[in-house]
Write a protein that holds these residues in place. Structure first.
Motif, short mmCIF file in Angstrom:
data_model
loop_
_atom_site.label_atom_id
_atom_site.label_comp_id
_atom_site.label_asym_id
_atom_site.label_seq_id
_atom_site.Cartn_x
_atom_site.Cartn_y
_atom_site.Cartn_z
N ASN A 1 118.76 73.23 -10.22
CA ASN A 1 117.91 72.82 -11.34
C ASN A 1 116.47 72.60 -10.89
O ASN A 1 116.19 72.36 -9.72
CB ASN A 1 118.46 71.52 -11.95
CG ASN A 1 119.88 71.72 -12.45
OD1 ASN A 1 120.11 72.52 -13.34
ND2 ASN A 1 120.83 71.02 -11.85
N GLU A 2 115.56 72.66 -11.85
CA GLU A 2 114.13 72.47 -11.58
C GLU A 2 113.82 71.01 -11.28
O GLU A 2 114.43 70.10 -11.85
CB GLU A 2 113.30 72.92 -12.79
CG GLU A 2 113.09 74.41 -12.87
CD GLU A 2 112.33 74.95 -11.69
OE1 GLU A 2 111.31 74.36 -11.29
OE2 GLU A 2 112.77 75.98 -11.15
N PHE A 3 112.85 70.80 -10.40
CA PHE A 3 112.45 69.46 -10.03
C PHE A 3 111.91 68.69 -11.24
O PHE A 3 111.16 69.23 -12.05
CB PHE A 3 111.36 69.51 -8.94
CG PHE A 3 110.81 68.16 -8.60
CD1 PHE A 3 111.59 67.23 -7.93
CD2 PHE A 3 109.52 67.81 -8.96
CE1 PHE A 3 111.08 65.99 -7.62
CE2 PHE A 3 109.01 66.57 -8.65
CZ PHE A 3 109.80 65.65 -7.98
N GLY A 4 112.31 67.44 -11.35
CA GLY A 4 111.81 66.57 -12.41
C GLY A 4 112.72 66.49 -13.62
O GLY A 4 112.59 65.56 -14.41
N THR A 5 113.64 67.40 -13.77
CA THR A 5 114.54 67.37 -14.92
C THR A 5 115.67 66.37 -14.66
O THR A 5 115.99 66.06 -13.50
CB THR A 5 115.15 68.76 -15.19
OG1 THR A 5 115.93 69.14 -14.06
CG2 THR A 5 114.07 69.80 -15.45
N PRO A 6 116.28 65.86 -15.72
CA PRO A 6 117.42 64.94 -15.53
C PRO A 6 118.57 65.60 -14.76
O PRO A 6 119.26 64.93 -13.98
CB PRO A 6 117.86 64.59 -16.95
CG PRO A 6 116.67 64.86 -17.80
CD PRO A 6 115.91 65.95 -17.14
N GLU A 7 118.75 66.91 -14.96
CA GLU A 7 119.81 67.61 -14.24
C GLU A 7 119.53 67.62 -12.73
O GLU A 7 120.44 67.50 -11.91
CB GLU A 7 119.95 69.06 -14.73
CG GLU A 7 120.46 69.19 -16.15
CD GLU A 7 119.37 69.02 -17.20
OE1 GLU A 7 118.17 69.10 -16.83
OE2 GLU A 7 119.70 68.80 -18.37
N PHE A 8 118.26 67.76 -12.35
CA PHE A 8 117.89 67.74 -10.94
C PHE A 8 118.25 66.39 -10.33
O PHE A 8 118.84 66.32 -9.25
CB PHE A 8 116.39 68.00 -10.76
CG PHE A 8 115.91 67.77 -9.34
CD1 PHE A 8 116.03 68.78 -8.40
CD2 PHE A 8 115.38 66.55 -8.96
CE1 PHE A 8 115.60 68.58 -7.09
CE2 PHE A 8 114.96 66.33 -7.66
CZ PHE A 8 115.07 67.36 -6.72
N TRP A 9 117.91 65.31 -11.02
CA TRP A 9 118.19 63.98 -10.47
C TRP A 9 119.68 63.71 -10.40
O TRP A 9 120.15 63.04 -9.47
CB TRP A 9 117.46 62.91 -11.30
CG TRP A 9 115.98 63.01 -11.10
CD1 TRP A 9 115.06 63.43 -12.02
CD2 TRP A 9 115.25 62.73 -9.90
NE1 TRP A 9 113.80 63.43 -11.46
CE2 TRP A 9 113.89 63.00 -10.17
CE3 TRP A 9 115.60 62.29 -8.64
CZ2 TRP A 9 112.89 62.84 -9.21
CZ3 TRP A 9 114.61 62.12 -7.69
CH2 TRP A 9 113.28 62.39 -7.98
#
Length: 121
Positions: free
Chosen positions: A31-39
């Motif tokens: 996932n892309e950095f900064g998205t909730p999925e990334f975290w």
């Protein structure tokens, strides 16, 4: 984005973001950095308790396996491959679990007597 903006153990490579921590296997983020999925993905990596975190691929056995998968080994003639296999299997028995990075000169140099054609007992 600079490294200071990225969380701990996350590094930008040419083809995306990777989790890289000593003793842990490297993992590419989906996932892309900064998205909730990334975290969520980042938290999941840090919370992994069931997978071994130690990378145990640094021994002579792993080097032998890597060599046998290489084109350099696979392109040998069948008879040459059989000869290599005998020596590689013998070497794996003796040094299979040893770490090549910790070898010293004294581990390689043995007292060999060409007059008798054998190693001293």
């Amino acid at each position: 984005m600079t490294k200071r903006e990225l969380p701990k153990h996350v590094y930008r490579q040419r083809n995306g973001l990777y989790f890289q921590r000593r003793g842990w296997p490297s993992q590419k983020f989906e996932n892309e950095f900064g998205t909730p999925e990334f975290w969520r993905e980042y938290a999941g990596i840090l919370a992994q308790k069931d997978r071994p975190r130690r990378v145990i691929a640094r021994n002579f056995g792993a080097l032998i396996d890597s060599y046998r998968k290489s084109p350099r080994y696979r392109n040998r003639k069948p008879r040459t491959g059989l000869d290599y296999d005998k020596h590689l299997d013998f070497f794996r028995e003796i040094m299979g679990e040893a770490n090549p990075a910790k070898m010293q000169r004294k581990d390689v140099i043995l007292s060999y007597s060409p007059m008798f054609g054998q190693f001293p007992a």
